[in-house]
Design an enzyme around this catalytic site. Structure first.
Site, PDB file in Angstrom:
ATOM      1  N   CYS A 167       4.179  -3.113  -8.576  1.00 28.29           N
ATOM      2  CA  CYS A 167       2.963  -3.537  -7.887  1.00 28.29           C
ATOM      3  C   CYS A 167       1.775  -2.678  -8.260  1.00 28.29           C
ATOM      4  CB  CYS A 167       3.128  -3.430  -6.376  1.00 28.29           C
ATOM      5  SG  CYS A 167       4.446  -4.420  -5.737  1.00 28.29           S
ATOM      6  N   ASP A 195       1.123   0.102  -6.743  1.00 29.19           N
ATOM      7  CA  ASP A 195       1.048   1.156  -5.744  1.00 29.19           C
ATOM      8  C   ASP A 195       2.216   1.123  -4.780  1.00 29.19           C
ATOM      9  OD1 ASP A 195      -2.061  -0.185  -4.416  1.00 29.19           O
ATOM     10  OD2 ASP A 195      -0.040  -1.014  -4.311  1.00 29.19           O
ATOM     11  N   CYS A 252      -3.948   4.214  -6.958  1.00 31.73           N
ATOM     12  CA  CYS A 252      -5.279   4.635  -7.351  1.00 31.73           C
ATOM     13  C   CYS A 252      -5.881   5.597  -6.331  1.00 31.73           C
ATOM     14  CB  CYS A 252      -6.170   3.420  -7.530  1.00 31.73           C
ATOM     15  SG  CYS A 252      -6.136   2.320  -6.130  1.00 31.73           S
ATOM     16  N   CYS A 296      -5.277  -1.307  -0.231  1.00 36.29           N
ATOM     17  CA  CYS A 296      -4.799   0.072  -0.058  1.00 36.29           C
ATOM     18  C   CYS A 296      -4.650   0.402   1.430  1.00 36.29           C
ATOM     19  CB  CYS A 296      -5.763   1.065  -0.702  1.00 36.29           C
ATOM     20  SG  CYS A 296      -5.887   0.880  -2.482  1.00 36.29           S
TER      21      CYS A 296
END
Lengths: 383, 280
Positions: free
Chosen positions: B35, B37, B61, B105
């Site tokens: 994915c 992350d 990230c 995120c």
């Protein structure tokens, strides 16, 4: 702050010599080259001189050079103008690792009922020539394949490919935006029909490019309008930038030897230095058939964006094929086409050097990067 | 470069609470290498039931690292019940906001927290907890996860869903399923809204409902084009409004926006309402 620029496949510094030759065309020499008076007419001579300089770098005749606004325009003109000129039944053959300026028009063509074939690459990023051979046998096509890849630097065997396409009676365009100025190119030796180049990849400014069109190649004009560029691209010429591109090509010819020796040596020093100091690190792409300035390196278990931000803080500019930096969710289409495992794809970093880089800068990167990698790996759940 | 806030950059460069707690009371592992992350969250409770410590490990990230760091800071000292109420919006707000394409995120942070809390309550592993009905195969996103981001963030398009939880961002094969989920949720909201005013409303209730409908159904549409709308007066069934910004100068306002506003208010508030535009 230190400023170590190693993102030259994205854009290059404008050479000061290039700026110098451009300035008069923002000053006293502002005439329109099409005018029938001495004031404009004197400007036209400079355009023709620049055309000769661009032609000389790739072994073309000056009449075969069309100035455009950028590499993407050259690519669009070649593919869309070439397809249009060839009629509705023609297929477009390209590869899965092309620049967006080719993949965009290709997808547009497919959406409008055209047949598009995208040839794959192997794990080293090299084109599947057998597949190309099979596709060429299926009838007339416009073939567009890049000379060198912008992300990995991998060089396609363009001499061989051009010969294959000619043999099949098809038309061949190559996106040589990354290759011009870094590799010796001679269209008298390599039978390409069209070739794209871009100014800002070889120390000319952004906003200028050119398309080489071999005499006799069927190509519809992309920008309809006046008689400029022999009717192949309407619009008053971007005189200062054309003159700048001419100078940049002149200088590229002069520095070509250095590019393939000194710059290549710097790249190798950087690459070996990083492989040596950072464990779980690998190079993406063919390490032999590769641009002398490019190093695409994967740091496993971490994500590229974090590496770029930390490097940027230390004054180092590079780029990444990671998903997060592109705004899309998946890593670069080039890295994926090569089948690089996800563990490495997300942490791929591209360093692209140029003649302005120094050994001291390379050593600074080798010294600065390993602690950044270690730090980010300490955060990672996969180490 | 992304337009990250100073708080995001601070948490990225100086991440708090990095690591794994030994013998934790709750573990939440979400995401994967594929994915792009992944987050492993562990927490430990104090004797009084408050979260004494929380640690994270993140692959991702800058904003994924910052979201994880922020999450651990936020939940430390909370009770499980309070922590369970922390939303992805709260994480984003703690960071002073995230770029739209990076909202996933914050969603990853919320998911890890949810899984860790369930792991604490039921003892089930992250893998078992996450086994739901997968909609997006590329990124392994379940139907429940998509429903959650749509409801909690008021999402209306599949593209937004991709920005918030990645679903649909790979091969795109599940976009129509995401569209369906959004449609169903919007139908639910509509139903709830139309059922509510069946009983007689006080003036205050009516005004509140008009305001809510404008906020949810009308403002986002106007703001996209640089405009806005104000409620000026409600007199029985007569609603007076004023257009602001770009809408105020728009010459076609009379026969387009007024009609749209009227239709929406009739649909969600009361079918007998009329809308008038104030020119003041």
């Amino acid at each position: 702050m230190k400023n170590v620029y190693m993102d030259n496949n994205a854009t290059t510094r404008v050479a000061p010599e290039v700026v110098d030759v451009m300035l008069p065309f923002f000053g006293e020499l502002w005439g329109n080259p099409s005018s029938m008076h001495y004031f404009g007419g004197q400007v036209a001579r400079h355009i023709e001189a620049a055309r000769a300089q661009v032609a000389a770098l790739i072994g073309a005749d000056p009449t075969e050079i069309v100035f455009t606004s950028c590499g993407s325009e050259s690519d669009n003109m070649a593919t869309r103008g070439g397809l249009e000129a060839a009629g509705p039944q023609i297929r477009l053959i390209t590869s899965r690792v092309e620049h967006a300026a080719i993949l965009g028009p290709a997808r547009h063509y497919a959406e409008h009922g055209g047949e598009v074939v995208e040839i794959g690459v192997d794990a080293s990023g090299q084109l599947d020539l057998a597949e190309l051979h099979r596709e060429l046998a299926n009838g007339h096509a416009l073939v567009s394949l890049m000379w060198a890849n912008n992300e990995t630097g991998v060089i396609f065997p363009i001499d061989e490919i051009a010969a294959m396409v000619k043999q099949a009676g098809s038309v061949f365009h190559t996106d040589a935006v990354q290759a011009v100025g870094k590799l010796p190119i001679d269209v008298r030796r390599t039978p390409v029909d069209m070739l794209s180049l871009s100014g800002h990849k070889l120390h000319a400014p952004k906003g200028i490019g050119a398309l080489y069109v071999r005499k006799g190649t069927k190509l519809n004009p992309f920008l309809l309008g006046g008689h400029q560029e022999s009717g192949r691209r309407g619009g008053t010429e971007n005189v200062p930038y054309i003159v700048g591109l001419g100078k940049a090509c002149d200088m590229a010819a002069h520095y070509l030897g250095e590019e393939t020796t000194r710059v290549a040596a710097l790249r190798n020093r950087l690459e070996l230095g990083l492989l040596d100091t950072c464990p779980d690190t690998s190079i993406n792409g063919d390490r032999i058939k590769r641009l002398p300035n490019t190093c695409n390196i994967s740091f496993q278990f971490i994500e590229g964006e974090g590496i770029l931000y930390h490097m940027s803080d230390a004054g180092i500019a590079a780029s990444s094929g990671s998903a997060c930096t592109s705004g899309s969710l998946e890593p670069s289409h080039v890295i994926r086409a090569m089948g690089v495992p996800f563990t490495a794809a997300h942490g791929s970093i591209r360093f692209s050097l140029c003649r302005y880089n120094t050994e001291e800068e390379v050593d600074y990167v080798i010294e600065t990067l390993p602690p950044i990698i270690t730090r980010l790996r300490e955060l990672s759940p996969f180490v | 470069m992304w337009d990250y806030t100073d708080t995001v950059m601070d948490h990225f460069k100086n991440p708090r609470n990095v690591g794994v707690i030994e013998n934790p009371d709750g573990v939440g592992e979400v995401g994967s290498l594929a994915c792009g992350d992944a987050l492993k969250l562990t927490f430990k409770l104090a004797d009084d039931g408050h979260i004494a410590d929380a640690k994270f490990q993140t692959f991702g990230c800058a904003s994924a690292i910052a979201s994880s760091s922020a999450l651990t800071e936020m939940i430390k000292g909370m009770t499980i019940e309070a922590a369970d109420k922390v939303t992805n919006q709260d994480i984003a707000e703690f960071l002073g906001g995230l770029p739209e394409q990076k909202m996933h995120c914050s969603v990853m942070g919320r998911e890890a927290l949810e899984v860790a809390i369930e792991n604490y309550r039921t003892g089930k592993t992250s893998k078992t907890i996450l086994q739901g009905k997968i909609i997006c195969n590329c990124f392994g996103i379940t139907e429940d996860e998509i429903k959650d981001v749509v409801r909690n963030n008021g999402l209306t398009t599949a593209e937004q869903v991709t920005n918030y939880c990645k679903a649909g961002g790979g091969c795109g094969g599940c976009i129509h399923k995401i569209d369906e989920i959004i449609e169903n949720i919007q139908a639910e909201i509509k139903k709830a809204a139309t059922l509510a005013p069946a009983k007689a409303m006080t003036v205050l209730e009516k005004i509140r409902l008009i305001e809510e409908t404008m906020e949810r159904e009308i403002r986002p549409m106007l703001r996209r084009d640089g405009g806005d709308i104000d409620l000026i007066d409600v007199d029985g069934d007569r609603v007076v409004i004023g257009f602001r910004g770009m809408c105020a100068q728009c010459h076609v306002a009379d026969f387009t926006m007024k009609e749209v506003v009227e239709a929406k208010l009739r649909e969600f508030v009361s079918p007998t309402l009329t809308v008038e535009e104030s020119r003041s």
